[in-house]
Design a protein around this motif. Structure first.
Motif, mmCIF file in Angstrom:
data_model
loop_
_atom_site.group_PDB
_atom_site.id
_atom_site.type_symbol
_atom_site.label_atom_id
_atom_site.label_comp_id
_atom_site.label_asym_id
_atom_site.label_seq_id
_atom_site.Cartn_x
_atom_site.Cartn_y
_atom_site.Cartn_z
ATOM 1 N N ALA A 52 38.549 41.030 52.264
ATOM 2 C CA ALA A 52 39.567 41.090 51.212
ATOM 3 C C ALA A 52 39.849 39.687 50.677
ATOM 4 C CB ALA A 52 40.848 41.721 51.759
ATOM 5 N N ALA A 53 39.922 38.713 51.587
ATOM 6 C CA ALA A 53 40.219 37.340 51.171
ATOM 7 C C ALA A 53 39.140 36.852 50.211
ATOM 8 C CB ALA A 53 40.295 36.422 52.393
ATOM 9 N N GLN A 54 37.884 37.140 50.529
ATOM 10 C CA GLN A 54 36.816 36.679 49.650
ATOM 11 C C GLN A 54 36.879 37.372 48.284
ATOM 12 O OE1 GLN A 54 32.284 37.393 50.089
ATOM 13 N NE2 GLN A 54 32.597 35.224 50.505
ATOM 14 N N ARG A 55 37.102 38.662 48.329
ATOM 15 C CA ARG A 55 37.148 39.410 47.071
ATOM 16 C C ARG A 55 38.280 38.890 46.185
ATOM 17 N NH1 ARG A 55 40.405 43.639 46.082
ATOM 18 N NH2 ARG A 55 40.737 44.092 48.295
ATOM 19 N N ILE A 56 39.461 38.733 46.754
ATOM 20 C CA ILE A 56 40.611 38.330 45.952
ATOM 21 C C ILE A 56 40.451 36.888 45.452
ATOM 22 C CG2 ILE A 56 43.109 37.917 46.030
ATOM 23 C CD1 ILE A 56 43.098 40.330 48.089
ATOM 24 N N ALA A 57 39.940 36.019 46.313
ATOM 25 C CA ALA A 57 39.741 34.630 45.896
ATOM 26 C C ALA A 57 38.767 34.581 44.714
ATOM 27 C CB ALA A 57 39.217 33.791 47.066
ATOM 28 N N ARG A 58 37.691 35.341 44.806
ATOM 29 C CA ARG A 58 36.706 35.328 43.718
ATOM 30 C C ARG A 58 37.286 35.918 42.434
ATOM 31 N NH1 ARG A 58 30.721 36.514 46.385
ATOM 32 N NH2 ARG A 58 30.623 34.561 47.540
ATOM 33 N N GLU A 59 38.098 36.986 42.575
ATOM 34 C CA GLU A 59 38.716 37.577 41.384
ATOM 35 C C GLU A 59 39.620 36.562 40.689
ATOM 36 O OE1 GLU A 59 38.865 42.193 43.010
ATOM 37 O OE2 GLU A 59 40.768 41.109 42.689
ATOM 38 N N ILE A 60 40.419 35.876 41.490
ATOM 39 C CA ILE A 60 41.346 34.907 40.906
ATOM 40 C C ILE A 60 40.575 33.824 40.163
ATOM 41 C CG2 ILE A 60 42.977 33.051 41.475
ATOM 42 C CD1 ILE A 60 44.144 34.839 43.623
ATOM 43 N N VAL A 61 39.543 33.281 40.806
ATOM 44 C CA VAL A 61 38.806 32.174 40.190
ATOM 45 C C VAL A 61 38.007 32.649 38.980
ATOM 46 C CG1 VAL A 61 36.981 30.473 40.559
ATOM 47 C CG2 VAL A 61 38.766 30.796 42.286
ATOM 48 N N ASP A 62 37.450 33.839 39.048
ATOM 49 C CA ASP A 62 36.703 34.328 37.886
ATOM 50 C C ASP A 62 37.631 34.467 36.678
ATOM 51 O OD1 ASP A 62 34.290 34.303 39.129
ATOM 52 O OD2 ASP A 62 34.288 36.428 39.685
ATOM 53 N N ALA A 63 38.876 34.884 36.942
ATOM 54 C CA ALA A 63 39.809 35.085 35.833
ATOM 55 C C ALA A 63 40.436 33.772 35.377
ATOM 56 C CB ALA A 63 40.901 36.073 36.252
ATOM 57 N N ASP A 64 40.582 32.836 36.285
ATOM 58 C CA ASP A 64 41.326 31.611 35.985
ATOM 59 C C ASP A 64 40.693 30.451 36.762
ATOM 60 O OD1 ASP A 64 43.245 29.705 35.384
ATOM 61 O OD2 ASP A 64 44.770 30.535 36.728
ATOM 62 N N PRO A 65 39.531 29.983 36.277
ATOM 63 C CA PRO A 65 38.702 29.048 37.065
ATOM 64 C C PRO A 65 39.399 27.745 37.441
ATOM 65 C CG PRO A 65 37.515 29.832 35.137
ATOM 66 C CD PRO A 65 38.906 30.328 35.001
ATOM 67 N N LYS A 66 40.405 27.336 36.681
ATOM 68 C CA LYS A 66 41.076 26.076 37.022
ATOM 69 C C LYS A 66 42.431 26.325 37.671
ATOM 70 C CE LYS A 66 38.105 23.134 35.138
ATOM 71 N NZ LYS A 66 37.078 23.021 36.164
ATOM 72 N N LEU A 67 42.741 27.575 37.934
ATOM 73 C CA LEU A 67 44.042 27.945 38.498
ATOM 74 C C LEU A 67 45.182 27.358 37.672
ATOM 75 C CD1 LEU A 67 43.339 27.448 42.325
ATOM 76 C CD2 LEU A 67 43.043 29.512 40.942
ATOM 77 N N GLN A 68 45.053 27.486 36.360
ATOM 78 C CA GLN A 68 46.054 26.880 35.488
ATOM 79 C C GLN A 68 47.169 27.834 35.116
ATOM 80 O OE1 GLN A 68 43.081 25.761 32.725
ATOM 81 N NE2 GLN A 68 43.394 23.555 33.014
ATOM 82 N N ALA A 69 46.905 29.138 35.272
ATOM 83 C CA ALA A 69 47.907 30.115 34.841
ATOM 84 C C ALA A 69 49.197 29.918 35.624
ATOM 85 C CB ALA A 69 47.368 31.532 35.059
ATOM 86 N N ALA A 70 50.314 30.166 34.943
ATOM 87 C CA ALA A 70 51.609 30.018 35.610
ATOM 88 C C ALA A 70 51.666 30.890 36.859
ATOM 89 C CB ALA A 70 52.723 30.396 34.639
ATOM 90 N N ALA A 71 51.059 32.055 36.779
ATOM 91 C CA ALA A 71 51.110 32.975 37.914
ATOM 92 C C ALA A 71 50.416 32.400 39.152
ATOM 93 C CB ALA A 71 50.474 34.306 37.539
ATOM 94 N N HIS A 72 49.581 31.381 38.938
ATOM 95 C CA HIS A 72 48.854 30.815 40.079
ATOM 96 C C HIS A 72 49.412 29.468 40.526
ATOM 97 C CE1 HIS A 72 45.383 33.519 38.576
ATOM 98 N NE2 HIS A 72 46.047 34.123 39.541
ATOM 99 N N ALA A 73 50.610 29.148 40.015
ATOM 100 C CA ALA A 73 51.187 27.835 40.344
ATOM 101 C C ALA A 73 51.334 27.644 41.851
ATOM 102 C CB ALA A 73 52.529 27.665 39.653
ATOM 103 N N ARG A 74 51.850 28.662 42.506
ATOM 104 C CA ARG A 74 52.066 28.514 43.955
ATOM 105 C C ARG A 74 50.777 28.503 44.726
ATOM 106 N NH1 ARG A 74 57.389 31.574 45.586
ATOM 107 N NH2 ARG A 74 58.625 30.491 44.031
ATOM 108 N N VAL A 75 49.872 29.382 44.310
ATOM 109 C CA VAL A 75 48.570 29.419 44.976
ATOM 110 C C VAL A 75 47.952 28.026 44.908
ATOM 111 C CG1 VAL A 75 46.232 30.346 44.849
ATOM 112 C CG2 VAL A 75 48.187 31.841 44.488
#
Ligand code: ADP
Ligand code: MG
Length: 704
Positions: free
Chosen positions: A663-686
């Motif tokens: 699950a960790a791998q799947r979710i990590a890949r989904e997040i990065v595919d959608a937001d490769p620089k983790l710039q979205a506000a929703a990913h601030a904490r991550v």
């Protein structure tokens, strides 16, 4: 619950331990010595065991031969001298049901640590010694005599936690510190919650605050396990997130070549083989060609046991590249292996009109010039060499694919360097070290993985036998039999120099003895880590050429070396090797048509014998790797892989948490595919947690 996109101040939990209630400067030093530097360290310092009514027995129920786990109050205590000058600390423990003696031979100092009236949890075997007696293997001070105003221990409904403690930071201190600080710390950590509620619900994980609460004060041991799973997930997830970032950079930001399939070469190659591909080979090849024909750049690991046919899969991949008009390079860790590969590839592809060019440091200057010219002009289709291939100013005309054999011999940096060309070539990494799937996902989360889990048919199994040291002559007789039949042999030792502490027979001395006394008629060679590399090389070549009959070696024998005429291997002190290492060694024989043998000589202890039997009875590298994981634990296995990857998991257990890992791998890949620089506000904490946890790793991989 707070919103995930609000910035959060991670520094609140980073304040030094002495700011915690009940921790002054003196105690802070002792905390620091345990690695507890900050409030966060303390909060994450979770118990290592939990006991409650379901695990604790009544003293009245104890019987000789049982493993006891009881809670009792110390009625009386003292040190008893014995005739053997052994001083024994004894305490009479009492609960609501009865009394029993607990005895700690050789630990008189406990008399100063424990007081009458203290409540302790002890576990250990019940023995008969002037009556029933517990000999604790472990004990925990649950409650000091001075603060027992209330009635005695009532295990019902209470869970007793045992922390990793030290002499100066004992259980009761840790307990007291948590009593005073836990609520405040939990409030702080609640603000760091980064996991979205929907994901948390889907994975049935607790929130960060609840998880830590349950870990420190569960109402049942099962609750603590729920808490652990959340921390385990966080560990796995952030590792996977780093790897997902690397993966994105390697496979998307660096665009891949779209190889065009014509089957012009693949089909004739397939038809020229005297055998069919195994199911696993066909599957791996499909996965590889899918990568190669897509716009994503391939960054794939091909895992398979020795002899599973990886080289052949690699060859087909290279031919796919050549067919599409590109060059393909095969990189091996040593020159001997590169030469071996070049020889085998030539046999298979030269009839198809495909050229194989070898580029190693051993080439004369004229040959080297010719090779470089062919590589530069594109006349060289397949190029085989060592890492000099990518380091030197080797100018390829059209490099489309790089295959790396024995990839663990190359560092993270070297592998990353493969992606710097323009266009960046696709990459196929190969590993002959079977590791459990969970470990592969953790260590190589940035790669896609193909596994060859099937050996080509018709392999004879290697007959493996276990001998005691007293049976060595028998072993030598059997080796001599093989040598007399014209075959070759290996004798492997764990060490190079005799070490004073052990009775290990060093390879050097044994080499002399074997040459003079045991096999005087045969030609022996010696190979160990202290030799200069050209000496090693010369010896290995002589063995490959059949000029040496018996090779005495430490573990430096090349893993990939292929000497089909070698039919017997003796492994001395087999108990000193890990199972996976034994498996790698054994894979040096059984490569020809002849029945092959592996003789393990060991002076085994009980546990070692069990391990060696597992090894004797299976030849499946993945099963052996799994057994190794179970026996040695994940820490050791990480240690045996290359540095720069050690994930150092504290809460996650790869065997137990396979579901969380996937699950960790799947979710990590989904997040990065959608937001490769983790710039979205929703990913601030991550992003915040990622930086806090893995600054070093992000730097190593040059991501984030
Ligand atoms: P690895 O690189 O995984 O150690 P290789 O590719 O060198 O294995 O293959 C080992 C041996 O098995 C080689 O001699 C190869 O020709 C042979 N081989 C590979 N695939 C098959 C197959 N499908 N059927 C029969 N023999 C095979
Ligand atoms: Mg190979």
């Amino acid at each position: 619950m707070s919103r995930r996109d609000e910035p959060v101040d991670f520094s609140l939990l980073e304040k030094p331990v002495q700011f915690l209630k009940g921790v002054g400067p003196k105690r802070a030093e002792h905390f620091q010595r345990m690695g507890l530097l900050t409030a966060r360290d303390v909060l994450y310092h979770v118990p290592r065991r939990y006991d409650d009514a379901s695990t604790v027995q009544d003293i009245a129920d104890l019987d000789v031969g049982m493993e006891a786990n009881v809670i009792g109050r110390i009625r009386t205590k003292g040190v008893i001298p014995t005739r053997a000058r052994l001083r024994i600390f004894q305490a009479i423990l009492e609960d609501d049901t009865g009394r029993i003696t607990a005895a700690w031979p050789g630990q008189p100092w406990l008399d100063r640590k424990l007081r009458e009236g203290d409540t302790i949890l002890v576990s250990g075997p019940v023995k008969f010694f002037h009556g029933k007696q517990i000999q604790p293997k472990e004990f925990t001070l649950l409650r000091r005599a001075s603060d027992t105003d209330e009635e005695g221990p009532t295990p019902e409904g209470t869970v007793f936690v045992t922390y990793p403690a030290s002499e100066h930071v004992p259980q009761w201190v840790l307990r007291a510190v948590f009593e005073k600080n836990l609520d405040g710390l939990l409030d702080l950590v609640a603000r760091e919650e980064w996991l979205p509620d929907d994901v948390r619900a889907e994975l049935r994980l607790l929130g960060l605050r609840d998880a830590l609460d349950r870990l420190h004060r569960p109402s049942t041991p099962a609750e603590a396990e729920f808490g652990r799973r959340r921390l385990a997930f966080d560990e796995l997830f952030f590792l996977q997130l780093v790897q997902a970032l690397v993966r994105h950079r390697e496979t998307v930001e660096r665009p891949g070549i779209r190889f065009m399939r014509t089957n012009e070469l693949v089909r004739p190659l397939l038809e020229s083989l005297p055998f069919e591909l195994t199911g696993a080979q066909a599957r791996a090849l499909r996965e590889i060609t899918e990568d190669m024909t897509s716009t994503r750049r391939m960054n794939r690991l091909l895992q398979g046991d020795v002899g599973a046919g990886k080289t052949l899969v690699a060859l087909f991949s290279m031919i796919v590249a050549v067919e599409a008009g590109w060059q393909a390079a095969l990189m091996a860790p040593t020159e001997i292996l590169a030469e071996q590969h070049a020889r085998k590839l030539r046999e298979l592809v030269e009839p198809l009109g495909v050229t194989v060019t070898l580029l190693t440091g051993r080439l004369g200057s004229a040959d080297r010039r010719d090779a470089l010219a062919a590589i530069g002009s594109g006349d060289a289709n397949l190029i085989v060499g060592t890492h000099a291939l990518i380091q030197d100013a080797v100018a390829f005309a059209r490099l489309g694919l790089v295959v790396v054999d024995e990839q663990h011999r190359f560092g993270v940096k070297q592998r990353m360097a493969l992606g710097t060309g323009d266009p960046a070539p696709d990459v196929l990494l190969m590993s002959a070290t079977p590791i459990p799937r969970s470990l592969a996902l953790t260590l190589y989360g940035e790669l896609d993985i193909s596994v060859l889990d099937e050996l080509p048919p018709g392999r004879t199994t290697i007959e493996t036998t276990l001998y005691g040291a007293a049976q060595r002559d028998e072993v030598y007789r059997r080796v001599a039999g093989e040598l007399d039949a014209g075959r070759q042999a290996y004798v492997v030792y764990p060490l190079v120099e005799e070490s004073e502490k052990t009775d290990l027979r060093a390879a050097t001395e044994e080499f002399e003895r074997l040459s003079e006394e045991v096999f005087p008629e045969h030609r022996l060679g010696l190979l160990h880590g202290q030799l200069a590399s050209d000496e090693k090389d010369a010896t290995m070549r002589a063995f490959v050429a059949g000029e040496i009959d018996l090779l005495v070696a430490t573990t430096v024998i090349e893993v990939g070396i292929d000497v089909p005429n070698a039919s017997v291997m003796v492994i001395e002190h087999a108990e000193r090797f890990g199972l996976s290492q034994l498996h790698q060694l054994r894979g040096r024989v059984g490569r020809g048509a002849a029945q092959s043998y592996c003789h393990l000589v060991a002076e085994p202890t009980e546990g070692a014998l069990e391990r060696l039997r597992i090894f004797r009875d299976t030849t499946d590298g993945f099963r052996i790797a799994n057994a190794d994981l179970q026996i040695r634990g994940q820490g050791d296995l990480f240690g045996s892989q290359q540095s720069g990857h050690d994930p150092n998991l504290r809460h996650a257990d790869l065997e137990r948490d396979g579901d969380l890992l996937r699950a960790a791998q799947r979710i990590a890949r989904e997040i990065v595919d959608a937001d490769p620089k983790l710039q979205a506000a929703a990913h601030a904490r991550v992003r915040g947690v990622l930086r806090a946890r893995h600054a070093h790793r992000l730097e190593l991989y040059e991501v984030g």
